[in-house]
Design a protein around this motif. Sequence first.
Motif, PDB file in Angstrom:
ATOM      1  N   GLY A 173      12.113   8.368 -10.125  1.00  0.00           N
ATOM      2  CA  GLY A 173      11.236   7.254 -10.809  1.00  0.00           C
ATOM      3  C   GLY A 173      11.460   6.001  -9.994  1.00  0.00           C
ATOM      4  N   TRP A 174      11.908   6.043  -8.848  1.00  0.00           N
ATOM      5  CA  TRP A 174      11.939   4.753  -8.066  1.00  0.00           C
ATOM      6  C   TRP A 174      10.850   4.375  -7.512  1.00  0.00           C
ATOM      7  CZ3 TRP A 174      16.432   1.349  -8.184  1.00  0.00           C
ATOM      8  CH2 TRP A 174      17.394   1.975  -8.203  1.00  0.00           C
ATOM      9  N   THR A 175      10.208   2.766  -7.756  1.00  0.00           N
ATOM     10  CA  THR A 175       9.368   2.340  -6.604  1.00  0.00           C
ATOM     11  C   THR A 175      10.014   1.531  -5.749  1.00  0.00           C
ATOM     12  OG1 THR A 175       7.683   2.186  -8.511  1.00  0.00           O
ATOM     13  CG2 THR A 175       7.326   0.933  -6.391  1.00  0.00           C
ATOM     14  N   ILE A 176      10.023   2.356  -4.225  1.00  0.00           N
ATOM     15  CA  ILE A 176      10.764   1.806  -3.278  1.00  0.00           C
ATOM     16  C   ILE A 176       9.725   0.979  -2.207  1.00  0.00           C
ATOM     17  CG2 ILE A 176      12.396   2.350  -1.228  1.00  0.00           C
ATOM     18  CD1 ILE A 176      13.194   4.636  -3.018  1.00  0.00           C
ATOM     19  N   THR A 177       9.784  -0.354  -2.132  1.00  0.00           N
ATOM     20  CA  THR A 177       9.046  -0.874  -0.904  1.00  0.00           C
ATOM     21  C   THR A 177       9.804  -1.176   0.297  1.00  0.00           C
ATOM     22  OG1 THR A 177       7.915  -2.134  -2.795  1.00  0.00           O
ATOM     23  CG2 THR A 177       7.656  -2.862  -0.415  1.00  0.00           C
ATOM     24  N   LEU A 178       9.056  -0.641   1.285  1.00  0.00           N
ATOM     25  CA  LEU A 178       9.804  -0.602   2.554  1.00  0.00           C
ATOM     26  C   LEU A 178       9.516  -1.997   3.625  1.00  0.00           C
ATOM     27  CD1 LEU A 178      10.221   2.531   1.602  1.00  0.00           C
ATOM     28  CD2 LEU A 178       9.723   3.127   4.015  1.00  0.00           C
ATOM     29  N   ASN A 179      10.267  -2.378   4.592  1.00  0.00           N
ATOM     30  CA  ASN A 179       9.871  -3.448   5.388  1.00  0.00           C
ATOM     31  C   ASN A 179       8.849  -2.966   6.298  1.00  0.00           C
ATOM     32  OD1 ASN A 179      11.631  -5.530   4.295  1.00  0.00           O
ATOM     33  ND2 ASN A 179      13.257  -4.403   5.150  1.00  0.00           N
ATOM     34  N   ILE A 180       8.577  -1.580   6.415  1.00  0.00           N
ATOM     35  CA  ILE A 180       7.554  -1.132   7.077  1.00  0.00           C
ATOM     36  C   ILE A 180       6.358  -1.730   7.441  1.00  0.00           C
ATOM     37  CG2 ILE A 180       6.477   1.212   8.265  1.00  0.00           C
ATOM     38  CD1 ILE A 180       9.462   1.062   8.823  1.00  0.00           C
TER      39      ILE A 180
ATOM     40  N   ALA B  27      13.398  -2.154  -4.457  1.00  0.00           N
ATOM     41  CA  ALA B  27      13.732  -0.898  -5.200  1.00  0.00           C
ATOM     42  C   ALA B  27      13.866  -1.076  -6.535  1.00  0.00           C
ATOM     43  CB  ALA B  27      14.782   0.198  -4.545  1.00  0.00           C
ATOM     44  N   GLU B  28      13.046  -0.445  -7.491  1.00  0.00           N
ATOM     45  CA  GLU B  28      13.192  -0.781  -9.130  1.00  0.00           C
ATOM     46  C   GLU B  28      12.736   0.378  -9.666  1.00  0.00           C
ATOM     47  OE1 GLU B  28      10.835  -3.991  -9.661  1.00  0.00           O
ATOM     48  OE2 GLU B  28       8.995  -3.257  -9.044  1.00  0.00           O
ATOM     49  N   GLN B  29      13.501   0.485 -10.853  1.00  0.00           N
ATOM     50  CA  GLN B  29      13.024   1.575 -11.708  1.00  0.00           C
ATOM     51  C   GLN B  29      12.399   0.747 -12.883  1.00  0.00           C
ATOM     52  OE1 GLN B  29      17.154   3.296 -12.022  1.00  0.00           O
ATOM     53  NE2 GLN B  29      16.071   5.593 -11.344  1.00  0.00           N
ATOM     54  N   LYS B  30      12.094   1.614 -13.981  1.00  0.00           N
ATOM     55  CA  LYS B  30      11.499   0.753 -15.177  1.00  0.00           C
ATOM     56  C   LYS B  30      12.331  -0.353 -15.841  1.00  0.00           C
ATOM     57  CE  LYS B  30       9.212   5.253 -16.504  1.00  0.00           C
ATOM     58  NZ  LYS B  30       9.111   6.206 -17.595  1.00  0.00           N
TER      59      LYS B  30
ATOM     60  N   THR C 173       0.813  -1.179  -0.174  1.00  0.00           N
ATOM     61  CA  THR C 173       0.279   0.018   0.107  1.00  0.00           C
ATOM     62  C   THR C 173       0.953   1.167   0.149  1.00  0.00           C
ATOM     63  OG1 THR C 173      -0.070  -0.107   2.369  1.00  0.00           O
ATOM     64  CG2 THR C 173      -1.996  -1.229   1.056  1.00  0.00           C
ATOM     65  N   LEU C 174       0.251   2.266  -0.581  1.00  0.00           N
ATOM     66  CA  LEU C 174       1.124   3.553  -0.710  1.00  0.00           C
ATOM     67  C   LEU C 174       1.408   4.213   0.507  1.00  0.00           C
ATOM     68  CD1 LEU C 174       2.261   5.819  -2.805  1.00  0.00           C
ATOM     69  CD2 LEU C 174       0.144   6.911  -2.797  1.00  0.00           C
ATOM     70  N   LEU C 175       2.762   4.516   0.772  1.00  0.00           N
ATOM     71  CA  LEU C 175       3.288   5.179   2.004  1.00  0.00           C
ATOM     72  C   LEU C 175       3.494   6.880   1.492  1.00  0.00           C
ATOM     73  CD1 LEU C 175       4.652   5.663   4.672  1.00  0.00           C
ATOM     74  CD2 LEU C 175       6.585   5.123   3.754  1.00  0.00           C
ATOM     75  N   ALA C 176       3.949   6.982   0.299  1.00  0.00           N
ATOM     76  CA  ALA C 176       4.319   8.224   0.054  1.00  0.00           C
ATOM     77  C   ALA C 176       4.790   8.591  -1.351  1.00  0.00           C
ATOM     78  CB  ALA C 176       5.427   9.025   0.726  1.00  0.00           C
ATOM     79  N   ARG C 177       4.436   9.570  -2.098  1.00  0.00           N
ATOM     80  CA  ARG C 177       4.982   9.807  -3.422  1.00  0.00           C
ATOM     81  C   ARG C 177       5.449  11.173  -3.097  1.00  0.00           C
ATOM     82  NH1 ARG C 177       3.183   8.185  -8.435  1.00  0.00           N
ATOM     83  NH2 ARG C 177       1.328   7.200  -7.388  1.00  0.00           N
TER      84      ARG C 177
END
Length: 792
Positions: free
Chosen positions: A341-348, A558-561, A99-103
């Motif tokens: 433009g990273w999509t970063i998923t946290l362990n939070i 963490a990934e980009q295109k 789920t989205l944390l921040a943009r």
Amino acid sequence: MGRAEERRARQRGGHRAAPQRRRSIPETGNGSAGLAPGGGPRKSLLRRIFSWKKVLGTFFGLCLLCIGGFAAAYMLVDIPAGNDLAKQESNVYKYSDGTLLARVGTTNRESVDLDKVPLDVQHTFVAAENKSFYTDSGVDLRGLARGLYNTAMGRGTQGGSTITQQYVKNYYLNQDQTVTRKLKEMVISLKVDQKKSKSEILAGYINTSYYGRGAYGIQAAAQAYYRTDAQKLTVEQGAYLAALLQAPSQYDWAVATPTGKRLVQARWNYVLDNMVKQHWLDAGKRQAMKFPQPKEPKGTPGEQGTKGYLVELANQQLEDRLVAQEGISRKDAVQQVVDRGWTITLNIDKKKQAALEAAVKEQLTGRLAPKQRRADADVQAGAVSVDPRTGRIVALYGGQDYFKHYYNNATRTDYQPASTFKPVIFAAALQQGSVTQDGKPINADTVYDGTSGRQVVDHGGKVGFGPPNEDHADYGNITVQKAMNDSVNSVFAQMGVDVGMDKVMGTAKELGMDTTGMQAVPAQTLGSMGASPLEMAGIYATFDNHGYKVTPSILKAAEQKDRKADIADPIGGPVISRTTADSVTSVLTGVVDDGTANRTVAHNPLRAGQQVAGKTGTSDCDRSAWFTGYTPDLVTSVGLFGEAAKAGGPGCDGGTVRKGDHVTLSGLMGGGRVNGGGPPAQIWASYTFGVTHAAKFDLNTSQGAAVETPTPTTSPSQSPSQSPSQSPSGTPPTSTSTSPSQSPSRTPTQSPSQTPTQSPSQSPTTQLPTGGPTTQNPLQLGSPQQQEQRQP
């Protein structure tokens, strides 16, 4: 001439050369083996292959090939359209469940013409990055060759770049580290240098560089750091911004570590000194200049509330991974992470994060009255919660609002961890198989003199250190278990010397503490170094994980295109043995059940059978207060820090308080003195008991409060020879399943009011019987070099 004639000639003094002997030459079919067709000696195979003509011809051929290749590249590669603005994309940050944390990614950029930037300020960037900028061709050939070689060898970028090359990389290309990109950079830089003036290139460079704090370009940076426009910057301020470009996240004064502050000041001095050498700055004016401390930062959109602290640490750890993975500089890593433009998923964990924030509000921030009480305005809270089996940071509290307090309290290292460092000393003793001054093994039942202020001794000689206990309480002869329960300074000061402070600091480093700049001196036994809740959570997680190294990580993915970051495993190999780690855990259960955390944690109404280990800590003058504790499945470190919200009033050490100074927490929430067993432990219990379930430690040890062993009843006045008989030496280590609320074998502990019967001049230790053998570890930890002590 015959032989007789030769003999007569010699007798007459004649000197006729003796004929040379002929070497026998094997006959071959043509009778000329070993001779060239012309009759001379035949050349060796090596000389036939590598003649000087061939070597020289090959060299010139390669030179012509390189020149031809470069000429072709020069004709084929054009200056591309600037694409830096197109690359500025929002980074998306997600909780562990997706789920989205921040943009975050609204680009803070405002380009300015170079004539709007004072000439002296322009010169600071040239002095910092490329002194020959005004005369070079736009390319540093030696630096480029070094960079190409290092890139080809997989060593990252270690070569220098001109301002033109950096501008080209920022504006026309990307931060990729490939030979092809490097060659493009060289060709485009040469063309840009020919087609654009130096003023245009310099303007492009200072307007496209990233300065930290979400600021792209010198105008945005001037506002972010000094609340002024670029045209009003002083040369001192310009030198700081120029120095900042080398490592924006590390050199930002508001969040820099003591080492970072020292490095950026050194860089600032370097810039100004170069300006003097280039005759751009008067030496007299240079000597009068003082470092221009930047103003407090503000957050950027998407980072409001507590989110900014999570985003900051995620970016930081991603930069660390890129530096390690790709061998790039910190400066390039920052350029690759922020707004890329990273999509970063946290362990939070979303629920645990909410629970931690609620616990801080319930036990602290919701009860503050900053207008009525000075301490309520000065308090800052930080906390980190880690899963010890995976190393994942499941919750983190960096402060109330990232926009109002940019400094992340969860990662700051400028406050003393105080007595939460004592378990590290005990771990070092067990790991090293250390003994007391009288040669007795150190374990949970070893007896020390707990007299307040007792001078530490080292084999008969005093070391000039005798720390007082809290409230100057004298404990007399007490066990290590009791000393840990009640956090007795004098005992652990002596233990540190018994173990060897170099070994203690070596163990601290192995467990995850940054010991850079720390001296291995007895004063460190009081936890007088700087440390963060993040560091302490990692150290205690390693105890909880049976000695396997835990390096807490907030990054899940963490990934980009077209790219993915390689996320390191937070769990490493063993740095202390399981017996050592489990013995520390066992002893720390006594702190909760019988010691300084008894009231707030052991008897907390929310506790539902969880077994708990932990340690309180309170620094000098109550400037910081800590509780770092853990259950079998969760480790959380909570720290409260006294940070002056405004200037004025007396400080702990005399003098007038300045804004941001370390100040006392006494009087917090209308109470008296503050200690780790108070608000920090209350926050810990409110959070932990709400998100964990009943569980017991699986311990492989025969030591400590968690293990049911007979407690020594020898009075302090008895000598070792008068102690009861020792338990059988063959007793194996046991796995405990004792409930934390039940300790039938424990006898009442000694009251601090008891008068010690052993004088400080006597031997500091006495060995009492244990419930089993002391296991000495085979692992030996290295000792760090003794360096300058880092101030708290």
